[in-house]
Every structure is written in C-alpha cells, then in structure tokens.
Design a protein around this motif. Sequence first.
Motif, mmCIF file in Angstrom:
data_model
loop_
_atom_site.group_PDB
_atom_site.id
_atom_site.type_symbol
_atom_site.label_atom_id
_atom_site.label_comp_id
_atom_site.label_asym_id
_atom_site.label_seq_id
_atom_site.Cartn_x
_atom_site.Cartn_y
_atom_site.Cartn_z
ATOM 1 N N VAL A 168 0.854 -1.195 0.000
ATOM 2 C CA VAL A 168 0.000 0.000 0.000
ATOM 3 C C VAL A 168 0.887 1.242 0.000
ATOM 4 N N CYS A 174 1.139 -1.426 7.837
ATOM 5 C CA CYS A 174 0.225 -2.310 7.104
ATOM 6 C C CYS A 174 -0.301 -3.413 8.013
ATOM 7 N N SER A 182 -3.966 -4.290 3.823
ATOM 8 C CA SER A 182 -4.540 -2.944 3.898
ATOM 9 C C SER A 182 -3.705 -2.117 4.873
ATOM 10 N N THR A 195 -11.105 1.659 1.400
ATOM 11 C CA THR A 195 -10.573 0.433 0.793
ATOM 12 C C THR A 195 -9.310 -0.043 1.510
ATOM 13 N N GLY A 196 -8.890 0.687 2.545
ATOM 14 C CA GLY A 196 -7.667 0.332 3.243
ATOM 15 C C GLY A 196 -6.435 0.926 2.611
#
Length: 200
Positions: A168, A174, A182, A195-196
């Motif tokens: 991400v 994370c 996510s 959506t993370g």
Amino acid sequence: MYGRNCSMTCQNCRDCNHITGCQDCDAGFHGTDCTLECEQGCKTASCERYSGNCVGGCKDGYMGLNCADHCRANCATCTIEGVCLSCVSGKFGIQCENDCPEFCRADRSCNKNTGYCSECSSGRFGLNCTDVCSTNCLQPGACLRNGDCTNGCVAGWIGSRCDMQCSVQNCEKCIESSGQVSCEICNDGYFLDNTGGCQK
C-alpha cells in the motif's frame, strides 16, 4: 555380640542373633557377615545381602546388576546392559556419539534420536536452529521456533515472519487479514480511505 562365649561382634547389622550373628544388614552393606559395602552406584544405597546386587537400580551414569560399572562415555543414563537411554548435554545418537547442532541453546541439548535442538539460540529457528530470524522482526532476533516474529514487524513489512513488504502506497503500518493487505496507519499528510488505502 554373638557366638560361642559371645566372643564375636555383629557389624553393620540390623538384627544380631546371639547364636548365628547378623540376620539382616544395615542399609549400604551386604555379605554373610554384613562387612561388604554396597557399590556407590546403587540408587538407593542398599543392595541384596548375598549377591550385592543393587535394590532399586543404579544412579545416573552407572550400569550392571551391582551398579559398579560406569555407562559408556557421553551417556547420562543407561540400561543394566549398557545401552544409552539418555545423553549428556550436547550429544545425541544411539550411543550418544554425535554432537548436537551448533545453534542449539547454550547447553546444546537436543533430541537423543533425531538430534533436533530442544531450544534455539537467540535469533535462530528451525529443527536444527540453522535458520536466522528475519531482520524485519520488530525486536531483532526475536522469533518463534517456526520463524514467526514474536512482537510484530518493523514499519513497511507484514506477514507472520515479516517477510512481505507492504504494497500500500504512503502507508506507515500495514496489516494483513485473510490474505488481504490494507493500511492501518498512513504516513503524515495522508488519510485512510474505505478500501484500506492511503489518500492525500
């Protein structure tokens, strides 16, 4: 005293008959007149009166019916016949002839049959402790026997062994759940979206 004219003295005797002498020996002695000492390898310090065979078996490191003989080198305990049952620390094998792996914990103890370490030295894991804990563990060198980090991962890394990089963008911390990655905390200047991910 016992015997003709009571001229003989019972020694190491639990029960002295005035005619025949010792009926039973004190613990630690044997023989017709109880003058022989049981072998020092007897577990209970007592032995059978006439044979001298130990009652209750041998202390660790001794073998034979009278426990007079030492187990072979590197055996901590052995059968009466001399077959090793357990090894001294740092050894394994049928007759304890092999060295335990180098990275077993400080006392180098390992399974007698397989040679697998009982515990690993700090920073190591695996059956023979030859694998090195991930450098991405939050606490350096702190992992379980299977390699899982015990206190989580350093920033940017995830997985039980902290061996997967966070995918991400702009994420400080994370998390992984059911194979999905996510973000839990975004870098400064970014916020979590639904959506993370991390948005500006």
